[in-house]
Motif scaffolding. Structure first.
Motif, PDB file in Angstrom:
ATOM      1  N   LEU A 277      39.874  72.641  15.641  1.00 44.07           N
ATOM      2  CA  LEU A 277      39.417  72.574  16.826  1.00 44.07           C
ATOM      3  C   LEU A 277      38.449  71.474  17.500  1.00 44.07           C
ATOM      4  CD1 LEU A 277      40.040  76.381  17.377  1.00 44.07           C
ATOM      5  CD2 LEU A 277      41.373  74.645  18.486  1.00 44.07           C
ATOM      6  N   GLN A 278      37.684  71.410  16.412  1.00 41.00           N
ATOM      7  CA  GLN A 278      36.526  70.485  16.721  1.00 41.00           C
ATOM      8  C   GLN A 278      37.190  68.892  16.812  1.00 41.00           C
ATOM      9  OE1 GLN A 278      33.329  71.229  17.324  1.00 41.00           O
ATOM     10  NE2 GLN A 278      32.891  69.145  17.697  1.00 41.00           N
ATOM     11  N   THR A 279      38.063  68.711  16.000  1.00 46.57           N
ATOM     12  CA  THR A 279      38.502  67.349  15.923  1.00 46.57           C
ATOM     13  C   THR A 279      39.289  67.106  17.331  1.00 46.57           C
ATOM     14  OG1 THR A 279      40.522  68.048  14.736  1.00 46.57           O
ATOM     15  CG2 THR A 279      38.765  66.940  13.463  1.00 46.57           C
ATOM     16  N   LYS A 280      39.911  68.029  17.736  1.00 48.76           N
ATOM     17  CA  LYS A 280      40.685  67.878  19.199  1.00 48.76           C
ATOM     18  C   LYS A 280      39.688  67.939  20.270  1.00 48.76           C
ATOM     19  CE  LYS A 280      44.948  70.589  17.906  1.00 48.76           C
ATOM     20  NZ  LYS A 280      45.599  71.708  18.038  1.00 48.76           N
ATOM     21  N   LEU A 281      38.782  68.673  20.199  1.00 48.79           N
ATOM     22  CA  LEU A 281      37.388  68.358  21.206  1.00 48.79           C
ATOM     23  C   LEU A 281      36.651  67.021  21.090  1.00 48.79           C
ATOM     24  CD1 LEU A 281      35.745  69.893  23.443  1.00 48.79           C
ATOM     25  CD2 LEU A 281      34.221  70.607  21.399  1.00 48.79           C
ATOM     26  N   ASN A 282      36.579  66.647  20.014  1.00 46.81           N
ATOM     27  CA  ASN A 282      36.019  65.307  20.173  1.00 46.81           C
ATOM     28  C   ASN A 282      36.951  64.224  20.500  1.00 46.81           C
ATOM     29  OD1 ASN A 282      33.834  66.197  18.869  1.00 46.81           O
ATOM     30  ND2 ASN A 282      34.404  65.560  16.750  1.00 46.81           N
ATOM     31  N   ALA A 283      38.187  64.251  20.346  1.00 47.25           N
ATOM     32  CA  ALA A 283      39.298  63.494  20.999  1.00 47.25           C
ATOM     33  C   ALA A 283      39.302  63.551  22.287  1.00 47.25           C
ATOM     34  CB  ALA A 283      40.482  63.746  20.280  1.00 47.25           C
ATOM     35  N   LEU A 284      39.247  64.641  22.789  1.00 50.03           N
ATOM     36  CA  LEU A 284      39.377  64.929  24.588  1.00 50.03           C
ATOM     37  C   LEU A 284      37.889  64.509  25.081  1.00 50.03           C
ATOM     38  CD1 LEU A 284      40.796  68.451  24.708  1.00 50.03           C
ATOM     39  CD2 LEU A 284      41.987  66.471  25.271  1.00 50.03           C
ATOM     40  N   LEU A 285      36.757  64.658  24.329  1.00 52.70           N
ATOM     41  CA  LEU A 285      35.471  64.225  24.917  1.00 52.70           C
ATOM     42  C   LEU A 285      35.669  62.828  24.846  1.00 52.70           C
ATOM     43  CD1 LEU A 285      33.016  66.622  23.366  1.00 52.70           C
ATOM     44  CD2 LEU A 285      33.724  66.528  25.476  1.00 52.70           C
ATOM     45  N   ALA A 286      36.041  61.806  23.788  1.00 48.37           N
ATOM     46  CA  ALA A 286      36.278  60.523  24.001  1.00 48.37           C
ATOM     47  C   ALA A 286      37.195  60.008  24.882  1.00 48.37           C
ATOM     48  CB  ALA A 286      36.843  60.166  22.511  1.00 48.37           C
ATOM     49  N   GLN A 287      38.277  60.680  25.271  1.00 50.02           N
ATOM     50  CA  GLN A 287      39.229  60.254  26.215  1.00 50.02           C
ATOM     51  C   GLN A 287      38.586  60.558  27.766  1.00 50.02           C
ATOM     52  OE1 GLN A 287      42.897  62.782  25.976  1.00 50.02           O
ATOM     53  NE2 GLN A 287      43.602  61.446  27.915  1.00 50.02           N
ATOM     54  N   GLU A 288      37.641  61.877  27.801  1.00 55.15           N
ATOM     55  CA  GLU A 288      37.092  61.944  29.003  1.00 55.15           C
ATOM     56  C   GLU A 288      36.025  60.778  29.373  1.00 55.15           C
ATOM     57  OE1 GLU A 288      34.179  65.448  30.908  1.00 55.15           O
ATOM     58  OE2 GLU A 288      34.163  65.107  28.970  1.00 55.15           O
ATOM     59  N   ASP A 289      35.196  60.405  28.201  1.00 57.34           N
ATOM     60  CA  ASP A 289      34.228  59.445  28.116  1.00 57.34           C
ATOM     61  C   ASP A 289      34.945  58.198  28.876  1.00 57.34           C
ATOM     62  OD1 ASP A 289      32.425  61.113  27.776  1.00 57.34           O
ATOM     63  OD2 ASP A 289      32.291  60.123  25.673  1.00 57.34           O
ATOM     64  N   LEU A 290      36.151  57.610  28.390  1.00 60.73           N
ATOM     65  CA  LEU A 290      36.942  56.530  28.664  1.00 60.73           C
ATOM     66  C   LEU A 290      37.553  56.549  30.065  1.00 60.73           C
ATOM     67  CD1 LEU A 290      39.177  55.701  25.428  1.00 60.73           C
ATOM     68  CD2 LEU A 290      37.242  54.580  26.397  1.00 60.73           C
ATOM     69  N   THR A 291      37.957  57.891  30.552  1.00 59.82           N
ATOM     70  CA  THR A 291      38.293  57.946  31.956  1.00 59.82           C
ATOM     71  C   THR A 291      37.480  57.794  32.975  1.00 59.82           C
ATOM     72  OG1 THR A 291      39.840  59.552  31.066  1.00 59.82           O
ATOM     73  CG2 THR A 291      39.457  59.771  33.455  1.00 59.82           C
ATOM     74  N   LYS A 292      36.026  58.218  32.564  1.00 61.91           N
ATOM     75  CA  LYS A 292      34.922  58.135  33.370  1.00 61.91           C
ATOM     76  C   LYS A 292      34.324  56.723  33.489  1.00 61.91           C
ATOM     77  CE  LYS A 292      32.591  62.653  32.697  1.00 61.91           C
ATOM     78  NZ  LYS A 292      31.388  63.331  32.076  1.00 61.91           N
TER      79      LYS A 292
END
Length: 128
Positions: free
Chosen positions: A41-56
């Motif tokens: 779950l932590q690896t999925k969260l890290n991937a989603l946070l990175a995607q969120e940063d890229l989207t921002k």
């Protein structure tokens, strides 16, 4: 023989010890499972946070582009490029593209200058 087994191995202490060992393995398996689930779950969260940063970053870039497209400078450049407009006092000069012979001649002249001088001669010119 069954009597000896019951008397030697099926004592209250051995039964309690066996139950304690089984409970320890059960809790250990649960802990390993929970740790594994937490890690995934932590690896999925890290991937989603990175995607969120890229989207921002992409959103900020698009906002800046939108602001640039609304400037007078951009509108003037596009009017010049697409509509052939020009400012007062300017004269438009349209140049024809170079012919194929002229382009090849220029390329051949540069190649011949490079080929005329050897590497050793170039080093000598550099040093002396």
């Amino acid at each position: 023989m069954i009597y000896f087994f019951k008397r030697d191995f099926l004592t209250a202490q051995n039964i309690v010890l066996a139950v304690a060992i089984l409970l320890a393995f059960y809790f250990l398996a649960g802990a390993i499972n929970a740790t594994s689930k937490t890690w995934s779950l932590q690896t999925k969260l890290n991937a989603l946070l990175a995607q969120e940063d890229l989207t921002k970053i992409e959103v900020e870039k698009l906002k800046l582009e939108q602001q640039y497209y609304q400037t007078d400078e951009y509108q003037e450049l596009m009017a010049r490029k697409k509509l052939g407009k020009m400012a007062a006092g300017e004269t438009m000069v349209i140049l024809e593209p170079n012919s194929k012979a002229a382009s090849e001649k220029y390329l051949n002249d540069n190649d011949s200058q490079k080929q005329e001088r050897s590497n050793f001669a170039q080093w000598l010119d550099l040093i002396f």
